[in-house]
Design a protein around this motif. Structure first.
Motif, PDB file in Angstrom:
ATOM      1  N   TYR A   1       0.832  -1.217   0.000  1.00  0.00           N
ATOM      2  CA  TYR A   1       0.000   0.000   0.000  1.00  0.00           C
ATOM      3  C   TYR A   1       0.861   1.261   0.000  1.00  0.00           C
ATOM      4  O   TYR A   1       0.354   2.360   0.106  1.00  0.00           O
ATOM      5  CB  TYR A   1      -0.917  -0.001   1.240  1.00  0.00           C
ATOM      6  N   MET A   2       2.142   1.087  -0.130  1.00  0.00           N
ATOM      7  CA  MET A   2       3.097   2.175   0.076  1.00  0.00           C
ATOM      8  C   MET A   2       3.189   3.103  -1.142  1.00  0.00           C
ATOM      9  O   MET A   2       3.300   2.640  -2.285  1.00  0.00           O
ATOM     10  CB  MET A   2       4.454   1.533   0.319  1.00  0.00           C
ATOM     11  N   ALA A   3       3.162   4.395  -0.888  1.00  0.00           N
ATOM     12  CA  ALA A   3       3.278   5.377  -1.977  1.00  0.00           C
ATOM     13  C   ALA A   3       4.714   5.393  -2.488  1.00  0.00           C
ATOM     14  O   ALA A   3       5.652   5.227  -1.697  1.00  0.00           O
ATOM     15  CB  ALA A   3       2.881   6.752  -1.459  1.00  0.00           C
ATOM     16  N   PRO A   4       4.916   5.620  -3.802  1.00  0.00           N
ATOM     17  CA  PRO A   4       6.296   5.553  -4.335  1.00  0.00           C
ATOM     18  C   PRO A   4       7.222   6.620  -3.769  1.00  0.00           C
ATOM     19  O   PRO A   4       8.407   6.360  -3.575  1.00  0.00           O
ATOM     20  CB  PRO A   4       6.090   5.740  -5.851  1.00  0.00           C
ATOM     21  N   GLU A   5       6.686   7.796  -3.429  1.00  0.00           N
ATOM     22  CA  GLU A   5       7.574   8.871  -2.956  1.00  0.00           C
ATOM     23  C   GLU A   5       8.188   8.559  -1.588  1.00  0.00           C
ATOM     24  O   GLU A   5       9.191   9.167  -1.200  1.00  0.00           O
ATOM     25  CB  GLU A   5       6.833  10.218  -2.918  1.00  0.00           C
ATOM     26  N   LEU A   6       7.588   7.612  -0.852  1.00  0.00           N
ATOM     27  CA  LEU A   6       8.151   7.271   0.464  1.00  0.00           C
ATOM     28  C   LEU A   6       9.540   6.680   0.310  1.00  0.00           C
ATOM     29  O   LEU A   6      10.397   6.822   1.174  1.00  0.00           O
ATOM     30  CB  LEU A   6       7.231   6.284   1.201  1.00  0.00           C
ATOM     31  N   LEU A   7       9.774   6.036  -0.851  1.00  0.00           N
ATOM     32  CA  LEU A   7      11.103   5.470  -1.094  1.00  0.00           C
ATOM     33  C   LEU A   7      12.147   6.555  -1.313  1.00  0.00           C
ATOM     34  O   LEU A   7      13.336   6.314  -1.179  1.00  0.00           O
ATOM     35  CB  LEU A   7      11.059   4.543  -2.313  1.00  0.00           C
ATOM     36  N   ARG A   8      11.673   7.766  -1.654  1.00  0.00           N
ATOM     37  CA  ARG A   8      12.613   8.890  -1.815  1.00  0.00           C
ATOM     38  C   ARG A   8      12.678   9.726  -0.535  1.00  0.00           C
ATOM     39  O   ARG A   8      13.234  10.808  -0.511  1.00  0.00           O
ATOM     40  CB  ARG A   8      12.141   9.795  -2.975  1.00  0.00           C
ATOM     41  N   GLY A   9      12.001   9.245   0.495  1.00  0.00           N
ATOM     42  CA  GLY A   9      12.023   9.958   1.767  1.00  0.00           C
ATOM     43  C   GLY A   9      11.085  11.143   1.821  1.00  0.00           C
ATOM     44  O   GLY A   9      11.251  12.033   2.655  1.00  0.00           O
ATOM     45  N   GLU A  10      10.082  11.179   0.930  1.00  0.00           N
ATOM     46  CA  GLU A  10       9.116  12.294   0.945  1.00  0.00           C
ATOM     47  C   GLU A  10       7.873  11.845   1.695  1.00  0.00           C
ATOM     48  O   GLU A  10       7.115  11.014   1.194  1.00  0.00           O
ATOM     49  CB  GLU A  10       8.721  12.690  -0.487  1.00  0.00           C
ATOM     50  N   TYR A  11       7.734  12.388   2.889  1.00  0.00           N
ATOM     51  CA  TYR A  11       6.582  12.005   3.716  1.00  0.00           C
ATOM     52  C   TYR A  11       5.572  13.126   3.730  1.00  0.00           C
ATOM     53  O   TYR A  11       5.909  14.257   4.068  1.00  0.00           O
ATOM     54  CB  TYR A  11       7.026  11.709   5.150  1.00  0.00           C
ATOM     55  N   GLY A  12       4.358  12.814   3.357  1.00  0.00           N
ATOM     56  CA  GLY A  12       3.320  13.845   3.386  1.00  0.00           C
ATOM     57  C   GLY A  12       1.941  13.224   3.300  1.00  0.00           C
ATOM     58  O   GLY A  12       1.808  11.998   3.127  1.00  0.00           O
ATOM     59  N   PRO A  13       0.912  14.048   3.402  1.00  0.00           N
ATOM     60  CA  PRO A  13      -0.462  13.532   3.386  1.00  0.00           C
ATOM     61  C   PRO A  13      -0.783  12.784   2.092  1.00  0.00           C
ATOM     62  O   PRO A  13      -1.620  11.878   2.104  1.00  0.00           O
ATOM     63  CB  PRO A  13      -1.334  14.781   3.512  1.00  0.00           C
ATOM     64  N   ALA A  14      -0.085  13.139   0.999  1.00  0.00           N
ATOM     65  CA  ALA A  14      -0.375  12.471  -0.278  1.00  0.00           C
ATOM     66  C   ALA A  14      -0.096  10.967  -0.199  1.00  0.00           C
ATOM     67  O   ALA A  14      -0.721  10.171  -0.903  1.00  0.00           O
ATOM     68  CB  ALA A  14       0.453  13.107  -1.383  1.00  0.00           C
ATOM     69  N   ALA A  15       0.842  10.575   0.682  1.00  0.00           N
ATOM     70  CA  ALA A  15       1.156   9.143   0.820  1.00  0.00           C
ATOM     71  C   ALA A  15      -0.069   8.378   1.331  1.00  0.00           C
ATOM     72  O   ALA A  15      -0.330   7.246   0.916  1.00  0.00           O
ATOM     73  CB  ALA A  15       2.330   8.968   1.776  1.00  0.00           C
TER      74      ALA A  15
END
Ligand code: ATP
Length: 588
Positions: free
Chosen positions: A280-294
């Motif tokens: 269920y993981m958003a792709p940007e989390l792999l770049r260390g971008e944490y935000g509500p969009a995740a």
């Protein structure tokens, strides 16, 4: 997570699929998980081998070094409240006495059984000894292995408390630490959304998916408005109440966006962030971008899974394509264009291109379904409240009636053991009444037998006979005269079988027995105290066998019957009822 790390995907580095058929092979229909055991708790399926494939296995203990607890032996901490609710209003001494040996949990709750197990701990269904209501208590599986683990757990509890109350967030009640373990008391739900979905018939369920979307968008809106991101949104972390309302739960990975300090209990730095379920993981989390969009992305994957009843990929081609904005058309083609469009906007690869929760909530399609959902929940919850109110009223009425009966019976003030030793029942069943009289030394003992005999009115066998008699009466078929006549014979002596019925009477169970066969509403209002008194008297007269008293009682009974016969009775005639009582003592 390892798969996700392995792939190290950023949007640019992912190859754009040329043949989607490859990706289609990586998606599959949802596997149905059969319950693990036939126990009443369906959540036990969480322990099933098939479920285990869903969660990451716990790390095996290292064999190379002794456990931390042996290197740094810790004194298990006594009971420590971790939530504001408990610190401000600790339970009264009558409920929890710290000087006692028993734990806080044992003193304050009655454990009603295991609801389920997660990687963090076990969840129990409990009854609070403070307010008598049922809750869920989650207990960490292990003792804290250090201060960082303790502060992480404390943070989870405190953050959860801050998020409540909200209609779509699992209600937090209390949290405490005892013997190095974290306990969190929450409202009790019926199951998790994952288990609920797995028990649905196969095939897409778009109306349900819209309902889930509306509830969870509402929960996320609340979370994001407080500058929190969940980071672990998935069907397993959503619970469902009896009315079908969804409640977002499991705030172990909650991240507070505005908190910079890593030292505080509530906030955590980016280094401290744990990654959630890769499916269920958003792709940007792999770049260390944490935000509500995740969270919007995770919700999109969850709704896709629930709407299409499919397994979402854990890795491989399918995992990457979902993060490229490609939906598996063989599954989504059955969905409406409206839902497909919403899913596309939620699963946009770039967080900046994804709609925010507020934007999603203002879409006309979402607004329309949200409005319907609200009406549905109001109706469902009102109906449930009314039903439980009716149940309470019926229970109260039954108790009242049974206590009225008790107060009108002359001998019932003497306590009767409701469950005497089995041996004594057996013995009673083999003895004729006369023999019992001979055995029992005093009239007092006779009275005990009489008490038992009067109990027969409330016994299951008695109610069964009453029901059959009532149904006979309702067909207006008169009983054979001879039978009725023989009932009134003063020379009558109860037989073994009759005694068996009487001896099996259990006052505590009686009202429910009558209810369970549906005769309560007919029987109870029609039995007057006088009926019962007469019945008790008739029992007395049978045991004492004095011709004089029998004659007197018969006279009284006849005059009472005449009076009662003059009154119209809706259900059955009193004389029928009387003979009915006497039926219980007739010899075959
Ligand atoms: N408040 C509750 N009411 C009813 N059932 C609950 C409640 N909380 C948890 N459960 C049940 O217990 C199970 C385990 O809960 P828990 O939160 O530990 O699981 P989990 O979220 O799968 O764990 P984790 O994500 O920590 O691995 C859930 O799947 C759910 O079925």
């Amino acid at each position: 997570m390892s798969v996700a790390v392995e792939t190290s995907v950023s949007r640019m580095s992912l190859p754009v699929p040329t043949h989607f058929s490859h990706a289609e092979q990586t998606f599959s229909l949802k596997k149905r998980h059969l319950p693990f055991s036939s126990s009443s708790n369906s959540n036990s399926s969480y322990c099933s081998p098939s479920h285990l494939s869903h969660s990451l296995p716990p790390l095996p203990p290292s064999k190379g070094c002794p456990p931390l607890s042996r290197m740094f032996p810790q004194q298990p901490t006594p009971w420590t409240p971790l939530s504001g609710s408990l610190s401000k209003t600790p339970p009264p001494n009558a409920v929890y006495d710290p000087s006692k040996q028993q734990s806080y949990f044992d003193q304050c709750y009655t454990n009603l059984g295991l609801l389920g197990r997660g990687s963090f701990g076990e969840v129990y269904k409990v009854k609070s000894n403070l307010d008598g209501r049922q809750y869920a208590v989650k207990r960490s599986a292990h003792r804290f292995r250090g201060n960082s683990e303790r502060s992480r757990s404390t943070r989870e509890a405190k953050n959860h408390e801050r998020l409540c109350p909200h209609p779509h967030i699992l209600d937090f009640v209390a949290a405490w630490e005892e013997c190095g373990r974290l306990y969190i008391q929450t409202e009790l739900c019926s199951t998790s959304l994952l288990l609920h979905a797995e028990n649905q018939p196969p095939g897409p369920d778009e109306p349900a998916a819209w309902a889930y979307l509306c509830d969870l968008l509402s929960a996320l809106q609340h979370l994001h408005s407080l500058d929190f991101v969940h980071l672990d949104l998935k069907p397993a972390n959503v619970l469902i109440t009896d009315s079908g309302r969804l409640k977002l739960a499991d705030f172990g990975l909650l991240f507070e966006l505005k908190k910079k300090s890593t030292g505080s209990l509530e906030g955590k730095g980016k280094d401290d962030i744990q990654e959630g379920d890769p499916r269920y993981m958003a792709p940007e989390l792999l770049r260390g971008e944490y935000g509500p969009a995740a969270d919007v992305f995770s919700l999109g994957v969850s709704i896709l899974e629930l709407a299409c009843n499919m397994e979402v990929p854990n890795g491989g081609e399918g995992w990457q394509q979902l993060r490229q904005g490609c939906l598996p058309s063989e599954f989504t083609s059955g969905l409406s264009a409206e839902l497909q469009a919403v899913l596309r906007m939620m699963l946009a690869p770039e967080p900046s291109e994804r709609l925010t929760v507020s934007e999603l909530l203002s879409l006309p399609s979402v607004r329309k379904h949200r409005w319907r959902r609200r009406i549905y929940l109001v109706v469902a919850e009102t109906t449930l409240t009314l039903l439980s109110f009716c149940q309470l009223a019926v229970c109260f009425g039954c108790r009242l009636l049974s206590s009225l009966h008790l107060s009108f019976l002359p001998h019932w003030s003497k306590p009767v053991p409701s469950t005497p030793p089995k041996g004594s029942w057996d013995k009673d069943l083999t003895l004729p009444l006369s023999a019992m009289h001979a055995d029992s030394g005093s009239p007092e003992d006779d009275a005990v037998f009489l008490l038992d005999q009067t109990d027969v009115e409330l016994s299951p066998t008695f109610s069964h006979r009453v029901t059959s008699r009532l149904s006979l009466d309702s067909t207006s078929t008169p009983l054979p005269k001879s039978l009725r006549h023989s009932h009134r014979s003063p020379a009558h002596t109860p037989t073994h079988s009759n005694l068996g019925d009487w001896s099996s009477c259990n006052l505590a169970q009686a009202p429910f027995s009558i209810h369970s066969n549906g005769s309560c509403h007919t029987l109870t209002p029609s039995i007057s105290p006088l009926h019962i008194e007469l019945f008790a008297d008739s029992m007395n007269e049978k045991s004492t066998q004095s011709p004089h008293s029998v004659a007197n009682k018969s006279l009284q009974r006849r005059s009472w019957i005449r009076t009662e016969e003059a009154l119209p009775r809706p259900n059955f005639e009193p004389k029928n009822l009387l003979s009915l009582f006497e039926d219980t003592t007739v010899e075959p």
